[in-house]
Write a protein that holds these residues in place. Sequence first.
Motif, short mmCIF file in Angstrom:
data_model
loop_
_atom_site.label_atom_id
_atom_site.label_comp_id
_atom_site.label_asym_id
_atom_site.label_seq_id
_atom_site.Cartn_x
_atom_site.Cartn_y
_atom_site.Cartn_z
N GLN A 13 0.82 -1.21 0.00
CA GLN A 13 0.00 0.00 0.00
C GLN A 13 0.86 1.26 0.00
N ALA A 50 -11.40 -3.95 8.65
CA ALA A 50 -9.99 -3.66 8.42
C ALA A 50 -9.12 -4.29 9.49
N GLU A 51 -9.57 -4.24 10.74
CA GLU A 51 -8.80 -4.84 11.83
C GLU A 51 -8.71 -6.35 11.66
N GLU A 102 -8.88 -8.04 8.80
CA GLU A 102 -8.00 -8.34 7.67
C GLU A 102 -6.53 -8.18 8.05
N MET A 103 -6.22 -7.14 8.82
CA MET A 103 -4.84 -6.94 9.26
C MET A 103 -4.39 -8.07 10.16
N MET A 117 -3.57 -11.04 8.00
CA MET A 117 -2.29 -10.85 7.28
C MET A 117 -1.11 -11.09 8.21
N GLU A 118 -1.20 -10.57 9.45
CA GLU A 118 -0.10 -10.72 10.38
C GLU A 118 0.05 -12.20 10.80
N ARG A 173 4.23 -9.82 11.50
CA ARG A 173 3.90 -8.40 11.72
C ARG A 173 4.53 -7.56 10.60
N LEU A 174 3.71 -6.70 9.96
CA LEU A 174 4.16 -5.89 8.83
C LEU A 174 4.63 -4.52 9.31
#
Length: 315
Positions: free
Chosen positions: A6, A301-302, A304-305, A308-309, A314-315
Amino acid sequence: MYFHLQRLINPIEQDEPDPAAANALQEGLGGQFGEMRTMMQYLFQSINFRGPEAKPYKDLLQGIGTEEIGHVELIGTTIARLLDGSPRYRGDSDDPVDEPGAGGAVPLNIALSEGNIHHYLVGAQGALPVDAAGNPWSGSYVYNSGNLVLDLLYNLMLESTGRLQKCRIYEMTANKTARSTISYLIVRDQAHENAYAKALETLGVNWRTALPIPKTNADRFPEVKRLLDLGLQSTQYSFDLDDQSEAGRIFQGLSPSGDGTMLDASQQAPEGTPITIAPERREEFSPGADAELTALIAATAEMEMADMEATFGRL
């Protein structure tokens, strides 16, 4: 598989809204020689590629095609920023959307006299998949013959024509927002010209006599010269997370542009720049999210994050 970081592939300068410049940039997005065309053409050529022994050429096509996705995002975002707001409207942001502003101005009056009315009527002050005349983008633009030499020749012509048109768009506007993006694309088009010219050379094609890269003198544009001085015209990215791309076997040696630079395919991707989401436009009812919907968006959004993590760390 494709992943989305992003970040925009290049920064966009801030300036006043300019609907006319936005419409000119539509040619660079949805025109016959625009970024949507290059993205689809190179991706289809790489998807349909045949011949394992020619993998470096497939990797080159896929890397450039993936970069073009970022170019579509960049030029589309630039168009939206050029449309973001109504310069002659001086009403308060908290006023009801149906009340006139200072001097009787109405919020979307500019749509009746500037640029493309569909930017306001259909697109809520955003980019559209059309050219500067409003013609829809067409899949018939895509050239994919399956013959490597023919495809590379066509791609070189496509990049050369696209760069020529972008130089013309640069000359049409002094808007910093428009010029920052168009200058970047001019330089990256040259990088892709270099890539396809070099690929043709490795196949024994004497492209210089059949299809010389046109001299646009774009280096006299200050924004373009700054990027050329950084060597951006001689850099190509792989966009390959597994580092299996063999495109560097082609994109190497002295640049076909004749500027004395050496080609470099060692980078995976450019650093990019943070993406900021544009403010909502109340006069467009965009996004039109009420409090409950906004809360749902935040919760989604939370989730989805968190997913992903859990998958990638952790990104």
